[in-house]
Motif scaffolding. Structure first.
Motif, short mmCIF file in Angstrom:
data_model
loop_
_atom_site.label_atom_id
_atom_site.label_comp_id
_atom_site.label_asym_id
_atom_site.label_seq_id
_atom_site.Cartn_x
_atom_site.Cartn_y
_atom_site.Cartn_z
N LEU A 187 -125.43 -56.67 51.94
CA LEU A 187 -125.09 -56.22 50.67
C LEU A 187 -125.49 -54.88 50.35
O LEU A 187 -124.74 -54.08 49.61
CB LEU A 187 -125.89 -57.13 49.31
N PHE A 188 -126.70 -54.45 50.45
CA PHE A 188 -127.17 -53.18 50.24
C PHE A 188 -126.54 -51.92 51.15
O PHE A 188 -126.40 -50.95 50.87
CB PHE A 188 -128.79 -52.92 50.40
N TYR A 189 -125.93 -52.57 52.33
CA TYR A 189 -125.14 -51.37 53.08
C TYR A 189 -124.02 -51.42 52.44
O TYR A 189 -123.67 -50.11 52.57
CB TYR A 189 -124.75 -52.37 54.48
N TRP A 190 -123.29 -52.13 51.69
CA TRP A 190 -121.95 -51.73 51.01
C TRP A 190 -122.48 -50.96 49.79
O TRP A 190 -121.70 -49.97 49.69
CB TRP A 190 -121.64 -53.12 50.54
N TYR A 248 -116.60 -40.48 56.22
CA TYR A 248 -116.68 -41.87 55.71
C TYR A 248 -118.04 -42.02 56.53
O TYR A 248 -118.83 -41.26 57.21
CB TYR A 248 -115.55 -42.76 56.30
N VAL A 249 -118.62 -43.41 56.35
CA VAL A 249 -120.03 -43.76 57.14
C VAL A 249 -119.94 -43.55 58.41
O VAL A 249 -119.19 -44.43 59.23
CB VAL A 249 -120.59 -45.08 56.47
N GLY A 264 -119.48 -52.22 59.75
CA GLY A 264 -120.78 -51.78 59.69
C GLY A 264 -121.48 -52.63 58.90
O GLY A 264 -123.05 -52.68 59.11
N SER A 265 -121.15 -53.38 57.98
CA SER A 265 -122.21 -54.16 57.34
C SER A 265 -122.58 -55.34 58.17
O SER A 265 -123.77 -55.86 57.96
CB SER A 265 -121.47 -54.80 56.28
N VAL A 266 -121.65 -56.00 59.01
CA VAL A 266 -121.96 -56.90 60.01
C VAL A 266 -122.99 -56.41 60.81
O VAL A 266 -124.08 -56.99 61.11
CB VAL A 266 -120.95 -57.41 60.85
N SER A 271 -123.30 -47.49 51.60
CA SER A 271 -122.07 -46.75 51.88
C SER A 271 -120.97 -46.45 50.81
O SER A 271 -120.59 -45.47 50.97
CB SER A 271 -121.53 -47.85 53.11
N LEU A 272 -120.84 -47.28 50.02
CA LEU A 272 -119.85 -46.93 48.92
C LEU A 272 -120.51 -45.71 48.04
O LEU A 272 -119.61 -44.55 47.69
CB LEU A 272 -119.65 -47.99 47.98
N ILE A 273 -121.82 -45.64 47.85
CA ILE A 273 -122.26 -44.20 47.18
C ILE A 273 -122.22 -43.07 47.69
O ILE A 273 -121.67 -42.03 47.44
CB ILE A 273 -123.70 -44.60 46.91
#
Length: 134
Positions: A66-69, A23-24, A111-113, A72-74
């Motif tokens: 948003l771009f972190y999500w 995972y990330v 991680g996004s926060v 990280s999903l990619i």
């Protein structure tokens, strides 16, 4: 500006694909924060219109969260199909992609926060430094 943005995105994707993880992890978090910060700085400070501090903070927050999500999903999807496909030697059922995303959903939020706060601080500090020089 488009060429540099594509270059930053390409280098980020290559670095995320090269790091093997389930995972990330922290290394990938730092890679994502660095690329999102540079994209946020390019977007906010090197555009043709002058923008206020509230716009810089808002767009930096959008980049960071948003771009972190998205990244990280990619990364989870690519890592799942490159490194984590079942081989038949597992001692139980391997996690599906949906189960893996659900399992690490809380970590992705944290991680996004962290990414949001880091991108805001880095962009704001850089904008203050460049405004003082001009």
């Amino acid at each position: 500006m488009k060429k540099i943005t594509v270059l930053i995105a390409g280098v980020t994707m290559i670095l995320l694909f090269v790091t093997k993880s389930l995972y990330v992890e922290w290394t990938e978090l730092i890679i994502i924060i660095g690329s999102l910060s540079s994209l946020s700085i390019r977007y906010n400070l090197f555009s043709k219109r002058q923008r206020g501090v509230s716009y810089i903070l808002g767009s930096s927050a959008l980049f960071g969260f948003l771009f972190y999500w998205v990244l990280s999903l990619i990364d989870l999807i690519v890592d799942h199909f490159m490194y984590d496909l079942p081989t038949g030697n597992e001692d139980g059922q391997p996690l599906s992609l949906g189960n893996k995303i659900q399992e690490y959903n809380d970590d992705l939020f944290v991680g996004s926060v962290l990414s949001l706060l880091s991108v805001i601080v880095i962009t704001f500090v850089y904008s203050r430094i460049t405004l003082k020089k001009t």
